[in-house]
Design a protein around this motif. Structure first.
Motif, PDB file in Angstrom:
ATOM      1  N   SER A  81     -23.423  13.422  -2.087  1.00 24.42           N
ATOM      2  CA  SER A  81     -22.666  12.309  -1.514  1.00 24.42           C
ATOM      3  C   SER A  81     -22.447  12.576  -0.031  1.00 24.42           C
ATOM      4  O   SER A  81     -22.695  13.675   0.470  1.00 24.42           O
ATOM      5  N   ASP A  82     -21.955  11.551   0.698  1.00 26.19           N
ATOM      6  CA  ASP A  82     -21.684  11.724   2.133  1.00 26.19           C
ATOM      7  C   ASP A  82     -20.691  12.853   2.366  1.00 26.19           C
ATOM      8  O   ASP A  82     -20.862  13.666   3.269  1.00 26.19           O
ATOM      9  N   GLU A  83     -19.654  12.899   1.545  1.00 17.43           N
ATOM     10  CA  GLU A  83     -18.616  13.920   1.721  1.00 17.43           C
ATOM     11  C   GLU A  83     -19.174  15.321   1.478  1.00 17.43           C
ATOM     12  O   GLU A  83     -18.886  16.253   2.239  1.00 17.43           O
ATOM     13  N   GLU A  84     -19.990  15.484   0.429  1.00 19.40           N
ATOM     14  CA  GLU A  84     -20.586  16.791   0.143  1.00 19.40           C
ATOM     15  C   GLU A  84     -21.530  17.215   1.258  1.00 19.40           C
ATOM     16  O   GLU A  84     -21.520  18.370   1.693  1.00 19.40           O
ATOM     17  N   ARG A 136     -29.218  15.740   3.617  1.00 20.56           N
ATOM     18  CA  ARG A 136     -28.622  15.510   2.303  1.00 20.56           C
ATOM     19  C   ARG A 136     -29.237  16.385   1.216  1.00 20.56           C
ATOM     20  O   ARG A 136     -28.808  16.330   0.072  1.00 20.56           O
ATOM     21  N   GLU A 184     -29.798  12.743 -13.046  1.00 23.80           N
ATOM     22  CA  GLU A 184     -28.885  11.858 -12.319  1.00 23.80           C
ATOM     23  C   GLU A 184     -28.142  10.918 -13.261  1.00 23.80           C
ATOM     24  O   GLU A 184     -26.968  10.603 -13.033  1.00 23.80           O
ATOM     25  N   HIS A 222     -24.091  11.016 -13.218  1.00 25.15           N
ATOM     26  CA  HIS A 222     -23.229   9.858 -12.940  1.00 25.15           C
ATOM     27  C   HIS A 222     -22.347   9.524 -14.136  1.00 25.15           C
ATOM     28  O   HIS A 222     -21.225   9.021 -13.961  1.00 25.15           O
TER      29      HIS A 222
END
Length: 503
Positions: A240-243, A264, A410, A414
């Protein structure tokens, strides 16, 4: 005005505490003092700032200059305060008039001709400035990396002259330069289809990737342990963006460049078995992140596990449980994130194979005892890889690709995020009682198996977490006997020790 206050930021681990640069021009003999616990690299800013201002055609005050870096008890190092000090001198001497300085932060090292050079750890500073709602004046070479942070105002600076032009509205700098859209590069050099045979090991790799579990490969040389480990990132779900930002921030601390086309991708770290505990965990007098923090949100691969020093391996035990590592020194204490997945590989004997009759059971046991029981207890999946037959090596049958496996991983990943907000491996006991409920028949079976295999409480819970991940890969809501049996089957190291202890 003979007093100016400029905002900047220090770098302490992954944190970027605010530093107020106070510049005062007073009467007395000309002098230039920097106070506020500056280290040698900060004290040397006096010469860099003087030369940069004079070579940029600014006047350097012929007065007593005192620069205070507040708070005074916070150690400061590096050249990141040069730009803030120079701007403070310009404001205090009246060469710059700006009523909105509290809205800005300045970072950058000055060259003697006035150019602004890049600094390390720009991401933690930009993230902290975003929380304060301030605009960042930062080196142009760091701007593309800083652009990864959404919602922060930033201006790329090439020289001290650019800052002067902007603050006086003579030639304003562009706000938030947009860079060419970065297409995430999903191409991997390695692919799971490169590995011949070993369906059991590939199945375990898929389970580990889906649930965030630690993994141990046990087998003689040449069975594909390292090949399988290197292909783990190719089947792991995307960050994710945060990770991705937290991982990039750690790399920016050590000054390592980040490829913005694949930022990423999950990191894969494979330290040599001669590395020290400080290199693995982090440390030094000014603590820096070690290999386990650089593997944050990715994979830490330890090949030839028994060859590592015992104390080095045991230093991983706490981070494997908590996901963070705290480095304490006499002068300071720092905490770094370390949410890594461990993949370990070892030969079952010092001679390569425990049944080649070249080593006695006692010798094999001494070799394996280099890895402590509590360390092995923290590894969820243990599997033994058999030797490949000649027909498997020569097979031309197409193996399953990483892309196909990653699609299944994935889907299960999820499913876990939607259900509990984290992967199964990170569930605590309270959360397990909610999301890993076992029926009476399954509880009875697991109790018998636990007694027979002498599972520790930690291993008992890890078996349930692995079974939960296997259920998620199947898309099942409940854990059944089938998943529990498969999870219990992945305890190869413990079975080998039990077998050797019979002799």
């Amino acid at each position: 005005m003979s007093l100016a206050r400029i905002y900047s930021r220090a770098q302490i681990g992954i944190q970027a505490p605010e530093v107020m640069v106070e510049v005062h021009l007073g009467n007395g003999l000309p002098a230039f003092h920097i106070v506020g616990l500056p280290e040698a690299s900060v004290k040397e800013a006096k010469d860099r700032v003087r030369s940069a201002l004079e070579n940029s055609q600014f006047g350097f005050p012929d007065q007593r200059i005192t620069v205070n870096l507040a708070p005074a008890d916070l150690p400061k190092d590096g050249g990141r305060f040069d730009l803030a000090i120079a701007v403070g001198i310009l404001v205090a001497s009246g060469q710059v008039v700006c009523n909105e300085l509290e809205r800005y932060e300045f970072y950058g090292e000055l060259a003697l001709n006035g150019e602004v050079r890049g600094v390390n750890a720009i991401l933690p500073s930009v993230l902290a400035a975003k929380e304060q709602g301030r605009c960042c004046f930062l080196p142009a070479v760091n701007d593309s990396l800083a652009s990864l942070v959404n919602g922060v105002a930033r201006k790329a600076v090439y020289s001290i002259q650019d800052v002067w032009n902007d603050l006086l509205n003579q030639q304003p700098l562009p706000l938030n330069i947009e860079y060419a859209e970065r297409v995430h590069n999903t191409h991997f050099i390695h692919d799971l289809s490169d590995v011949k045979g070993q369906p059991g090991a590939k199945r375990v790799l898929e389970i580990a990737a889906a649930g965030g579990h630690n993994l141990l490969f046990l087998g003689p040389p040449g069975t594909g342990k390292s090949m399988l480990a290197q292909r783990m990132p190719t089947i792991m779900p995307g960050m994710s963006d945060e990770e991705a930002l937290s991982s990039a921030a750690l790399y920016s601390i050590i000054g390592q460049s980040i490829d913005l086309t694949n930022w990423r991708k999950r990191p894969f770290r494979s330290p040599h078995h001669t590395c020290s505990a400080v290199a693995l965990v982090g440390g030094s007098s000014n603590p820096k992140p070690g290999e386990i923090s650089l593997a944050h949100n990715g994979v830490l691969f330890l090949d030839e596990l028994p060859e590592f020093e015992r104390k080095v391996l045991d230093s991983l035990r706490e981070p494997m449980e908590t996901g963070t590592v705290t480095i304490s020194r006499a002068a300071r204490q720092m905490e770094f994130p370390a949410q890594f997945q461990l993949i370990a590989a070892l030969n079952p004997s010092p001679t390569g194979c425990h049944n080649d009759k070249r080593a006695t059971p006692d010798q094999v046991m001494r070799y394996l005892s280099r890895v402590s029981g509590p360390f092995i207890d923290r590894i969820d999946l243990q599997i033994e890889l058999p030797r490949l037959s000649s027909s498997q090596l020569q097979s031309t049958e197409k193996e399953e690709s990483s892309e196909i496996v990653r699609a299944r991983v994935e889907a299960a990943y999820h499913l876990q995020l939607n259900r509990q907000g984290k992967v199964n491996a990170r569930l605590n006991n309270k959360e397990m009682s909610v999301y890993c409920v076992l029926a009476a028949a399954e509880l009875k079976f697991l109790a018998r198996a636990s007694e027979k295999l002498s599972l520790s409480p930690r291993s008992y819970h890890r078996v349930i977490k692995v079974a939960r991940t296997i259920s998620d890969l199947k898309g099942q809501e409940n854990i059944t006997l089938s998943e529990l049996k498969e999870a219990l089957n992945y305890r190869a190291f413990e079975r080998l020790l039990a077998q050797l202890s019979q002799y």
